[in-house]
Design a protein around this motif. Structure first.
Motif, PDB file in Angstrom:
ATOM      1  N   ASN A 116      11.826   4.473   0.196  1.00 23.30           N
ATOM      2  CA  ASN A 116      10.910   5.515  -0.286  1.00 23.30           C
ATOM      3  C   ASN A 116      11.363   6.110  -1.618  1.00 23.30           C
ATOM      4  N   ASN A 142       5.138   5.661   1.819  1.00 23.79           N
ATOM      5  CA  ASN A 142       4.653   4.295   1.912  1.00 23.79           C
ATOM      6  C   ASN A 142       3.670   4.109   3.057  1.00 23.79           C
ATOM      7  N   GLY A 143       2.729   3.180   2.849  1.00 22.85           N
ATOM      8  CA  GLY A 143       1.786   2.838   3.905  1.00 22.85           C
ATOM      9  C   GLY A 143       2.322   1.768   4.824  1.00 22.85           C
ATOM     10  N   PRO A 157       0.839  -1.207   0.000  1.00 21.72           N
ATOM     11  CA  PRO A 157       0.000   0.000   0.000  1.00 21.72           C
ATOM     12  C   PRO A 157       0.868   1.249   0.000  1.00 21.72           C
ATOM     13  N   THR A 168       8.257   7.960  -3.040  1.00 21.50           N
ATOM     14  CA  THR A 168       6.957   7.514  -2.526  1.00 21.50           C
ATOM     15  C   THR A 168       6.824   7.817  -1.038  1.00 21.50           C
ATOM     16  N   THR A 193       0.812   5.402   0.143  1.00 20.37           N
ATOM     17  CA  THR A 193      -0.012   6.553   0.485  1.00 20.37           C
ATOM     18  C   THR A 193       0.010   7.602  -0.608  1.00 20.37           C
ATOM     19  N   LYS A 194       1.200   7.769  -1.237  1.00 19.42           N
ATOM     20  CA  LYS A 194       1.324   8.851  -2.206  1.00 19.42           C
ATOM     21  C   LYS A 194       2.577   8.648  -3.057  1.00 19.42           C
ATOM     22  N   SER A 216      -3.706   7.541  -3.445  1.00 16.52           N
ATOM     23  CA  SER A 216      -3.045   6.368  -2.879  1.00 16.52           C
ATOM     24  C   SER A 216      -3.175   5.191  -3.833  1.00 16.52           C
TER      25      SER A 216
END
Length: 937
Positions: free
Chosen positions: A609, A602-603, A531, A600, A533-534, A556
């Motif tokens: 990242n 990250n979730g 997952p 990124t 987030t962005k 997301s």
């Protein structure tokens, strides 16, 4: 580093750190583990910031700016843009947890002030908290040169580029210039690691009497130069000496006269110098200077663009007495393989060329030097500009002399501009078969290859995640299965295993052939592995590759979700031209590599990242584009009047059109080393026809030079045969230029013409004169004394003379003083010089009136003077004892003495019996412990 892990999907970027705007790292990162503490990474930047990080996590530990940096705008040289601070890689002393480095700035910690107020300070900081050690920093400016007190250090005019060397309680740093501007002199500077001592040595590479007189105006380029920069390599050492390599200079003391490397030389430009270290002070011990060094100066072919690599002596050696090998390679594309214990001097080789072990001609200039791998037979590596990384393996010729042979190269080429680092080799715990060659590239990023080429001669590439272009002249730092590099986007990058990436994207992204002036778009497809987030953005190293953040997902992403975005290679504004104010050459069309980095949020924790994606394509010029190879044709030497001089020496060069349109040749001209007095430029002469062909320089011709107006089709080449011949003694140089509609380039042609060596042998007489009979007769020598005379070989010819056979006498009473050093096999004697060997008659002590005896032997010698032949130098003497008592008419005593020793239990008795001719004389006796007494019978 294990190749199986490095080449697996578990190896990648573990973390990155980004810092100030316009901050760069020319100094390499260092990895250090303080006793009992965590491993850390130490960095030093062009802004004079020093920092430490946790080597595993990248967490910052300490940071400090030691002083404001020097401004590039004050010098006008763009080799180092923006600011100049710490550019030479520091060194850490593990015994004291101290990091040492030189930092450039201004007087009184000012933020500016011009060249005249520029200074260098030497720092010693505690690696644990980056605080200054007591007694530091030390100001370097104002110190006078030990070997020329009229010269003194001016920090504003010089650059401390090489890495540092720690030896014997002193740190040594080397200094060169900024694009050869200003009134500067190259220096090697030593500073004590003990507080309160300061500068211990200041050795100038140009000094009196050969260097230009000291000039007080720092703006005048009259300091002698001979700078040391070596593309960031350190002065090399094996414990008692250091080796450095210099660039262009002004003194040229040797001119064209051969000289021994052991003789004094005050103008050390274009040399490999071996500097002895004694109590911290440096003195010249030996040197090598290429025979074409004046031509190298004229063509800016710095020998000193690379440092000296001292090879592992347990592997890299010969069976002919060569026990230590040194390697250097520079802008002229020639790798010089030298005997580290006898570098070669100047013009001491055949035909007054280089007296070294081997010369390897590379396809282009090399910056940074050679790497080595001592396992599996022994290899060396270097990477010419715009060329593959080359591998050479050690072998021995029939005489046991070390000889390297090319055995492989990489399939890919390096960047077509300077900045590729020194090949660095790692193994896994020193195990055979685990060698990895690492190369840092300003365009292609970090590359890895298996150290041993395959059976097809390929250096097999190990696929690793792309880093993007790295800072020039870098090398990775290694620690506990991780490595660290800095890129040209102000990032410190840690790579290792394991690594968890958030995305799986298609790559590398290939654009194929791309013509300048065109564009092409390729879609990149990615899948989220966790997952996300962005997607926070994307950055591209090379601005000709373009990506818009608006094309990325705006929200997301769930695990397994895919997306794609376009990457455009836009060459509509691209051009190929020299960069103003820089000391590097233009870039050629060819394969280009870059990378983009997706960032990124990250979730899931513990995932990277950022994700680099490799970009590559072949840049093609729609116009014609001229390429000349090699950069230099070195013919070596021809002996005037020899059989080989009738036809001269042959070689060739290649004219290639690497553009997409026909290349038209519009003109030729050549220049020597003469400088036009009016504007300081080289004076060119148009080519002319002669009976030997087209004259392309003084002594150089071609019998098949393409006519002006002829064309070379796109992608095609023409091999041009060339010849060197001369009937006048001297060094010959030509900068041969070719003008075309696809650019203008030149090639450096070098050769040497000399007369043959002529050996003259003589023996020293008792009066101190010299006799050429070939017989050394000492006459009578009294027992218990030593008489010394010398054997001499003079070279009255025009080129270096080599001793090819030498068998000295080594008897107890008749011996060469230094049988392995004086007149030894392989020794070179420069033209107009003599070599000497002292010979001793060391007569053993004898009692008076002993009979005389003769000693004799010979010293067998030959040289490469073909008229000399084998000489058996007869050496003889008659050894006589002291004569006492009545004598015959010839001076010999009538009585001889014999000592007889008797040993009895509890008593030793010496009996001396004097035997006359037909008579018996009473004995002389004494008891042990009592003084001898003489009793008359």
């Amino acid at each position: 580093m294990q190749p199986s892990i490095v080449g697996s999907s578990s190896f990648g970027i573990l973390w990155t750190r980004t810092f100030n705007a316009k901050e760069k790292w020319y100094a390499k990162p260092l990895v250090y583990t303080p006793p009992g503490q965590k491993q850390l990474v130490f960095t030093a930047s062009n802004q004079n910031w020093i920092r430490t990080f946790d080597a595993v996590t990248g967490t910052p530990i300490s940071a400090r700016q030691v002083q404001p940096p020097f401004l590039q705008s004050d010098i006008g040289c763009t080799d180092m843009p923006d600011t100049i601070g710490i550019s030479g890689t520091p060194i850490i002393d593990p015994n004291t947890n101290t990091a040492y480095f030189f930092a450039k700035g201004y007087q009184n910690n000012a933020a500016g002030g011009g060249v005249a107020k520029g200074i260098y300070n030497f720092y010693a900081v505690n690696i644990l908290d980056l605080t200054d050690r007591p007694g530091f920093p030390v100001l370097i400016d104002g110190h006078n040169a030990d070997n020329d007190p009229q010269r003194y250090f001016v920090g504003g005019t010089v650059l401390q580029r090489p890495s540092l060397t720690l030896l014997g309680g002193n740190v040594y740093g080397a200094f060169g210039g900024h694009c050869d501007l200003f009134n500067y002199t190259g220096y090697v500077t030593g500073v004590s690691t003990s507080a309160g001592i300061g500068v211990t040595s200041m050795f100038a590479m140009e000094s009196a009497p050969g260097a230009p007189p000291v000039e007080l105006d720092i703006m005048k380029q009259n300091g002698g130069k001979a700078g040391i920069w070596m593309s960031g390599m350190p002065p090399s050492t094996d414990g008692s000496r250091i080796f450095v390599v210099t660039g262009n200079g002004q003194g040229h003391e040797n001119k064209d006269t051969p000289a021994s490397g052991r003789s004094p030389l005050s103008t050390l430009d274009e040399v490999v110098a071996n500097l002895a270290v004694n109590n911290g002070k440096l003195t010249l011990q030996d040197y090598f200077e290429p025979y074409e060094y004046i031509g190298m100066d004229a063509g800016d072919r710095d020998l000193g663009s690379g440092g000296v690599t001292l090879l592992d002596p347990s592997v890299f050696k010969g069976t002919n007495g060569v026990s230590r090998i040194a390697v250097t390679i520079g802008k002229n594309g020639k790798a010089y393989i030298m005997n580290a214990d006898n570098l070669g001097g100047f013009k001491l080789g055949p035909g007054a060329t280089d007296n070294i072990l081997q010369t390897i001609i590379s396809p282009n200039a090399v910056f940074g030097g050679a790497g080595s791998y001592p396992l599996e037979g022994g290899y060396i590596y270097f990477t010419p500009v715009g060329s593959p990384t080359l591998a050479y393996k050690l072998g021995l010729d029939q005489k046991g002399s070390p000889l390297f042979s090319k055995v492989g190269q990489s399939a890919d080429a390096s960047a077509g501009r300077v900045g590729v680092g020194v090949p660095t080799v790692t193994t896994y715990k020193g195990q055979t078969g685990t060698g990895i060659v690492w190369v840092t590239d300003v365009d292609g990023g970090l590359k890895a290859y298996k150290a041993v080429p395959d059976t097809s001669g390929n250096l097999v590439r190990i696929n690793i995640p792309p880093t993007g272009g790295l800072n020039k002249f870098q090398r990775p730092a290694f620690g506990d299965g991780r490595l660290y590099v800095t890129d040209n986007k102000a990032r410190l990058i840690c790579m290792g295993s394991p690594v968890s990436i958030p995305l799986n994207c298609s790559g590398p992204v290939s654009f194929g052939d791309m013509t300048i002036g065109m564009t092409k778009t390729v879609q990149v497809k990615c899948t989220a592995l966790i997952p996300i987030t962005k997607i926070s953005g994307v950055a591209v190293q090379d601005t000709t590759f373009q990506v818009s953040n608006s094309s990325l997902p705006q929200g997301s992403l769930a695990a397994g979700e895919t997306f794609s975005f376009p990457v455009v290679w836009n060459l509509t504004q691209a051009s190929i031209e020299d960069a103003a104010g820089a000391s590097f050459s233009s870039v050629s069309p060819g394969v280009k590599t870059s990378s983009l980095i997706i960032s990124t949020v990250n979730g899931v924790a513990q995932y990277s990242n950022s994700l680099p994606i490799a970009l590559q394509g072949n840049e093609v010029s729609s116009a014609p584009f001229l390429s000349l190879t090699p950069a230099e044709v070195d013919f070596g030497g021809v002996v005037v009047g020899s059989p080989g001089a009738a036809t001269g020496l042959d070689s060739s060069f290649i004219i290639t059109n690497i553009g997409s349109s026909p290349l038209a040749i519009t003109g030729y001209a050549y220049a020597g080393t003469e400088i036009d007095d009016d504007d300081g430029s080289l004076s060119y002469t148009n080519t002319t026809k002669s009976t030997a062909g087209t004259v392309i320089g003084n002594g150089f011709t071609s019998n098949d030079l393409p006519a002006v107006g002829s064309t070379v089709p796109a992608g095609q080449s023409i091999t041009v045969p060339i010849n060197f011949n001369a009937n006048k003694v001297g060094n010959y140089h030509s900068l041969f230029n070719i003008w075309t509609n696809g650019g203008t380039k030149y090639i450096l042609l070098t050769g040497s013409a000399t007369t043959a060596p002529i050996a003259k042998l003589a023996v020293e007489t008792s009066e101190g004169g010299w006799d050429t009979s070939g017989i050394m007769d000492f006459g009578t020598v009294v027992a218990g004394t030593t008489v010394v005379r010398r054997l001499r070989i003079c070279n009255v010819g025009g080129s270096s003379l080599m001793i090819t056979k030498s068998k000295p006498p080594v008897q107890p009473e008749l011996r060469a003083e230094n049988p392995t050093l004086d007149l030894h096999e392989g020794q070179s004697i420069p033209a107009t010089e003599c070599a000497y060997a002292p010979i001793d008659i060391a007569a053993a002590p004898q009692a008076p009136n002993n009979p005389s005896h003769d000693v004799s032997d010979s010293w067998i010698l030959n040289t490469d003077d073909l008229t000399f032949g084998v000489h058996d130098v007869l050496i003889k003497a008659t050894i006589v004892s002291r004569q006492v008592g009545p004598t015959y008419s010839n001076g010999t005593a009538k009585n001889s003495t014999i000592l007889v020793f008797r040993m009895r239990t509890g008593l030793a008795r010496n009996s001396v019996r004097t035997l006359g001719i037909g008579s018996l004389v009473p004995n002389i006796t004494s008891n042990v412990g009592a003084a001898p007494s003489l009793r008359q019978a």
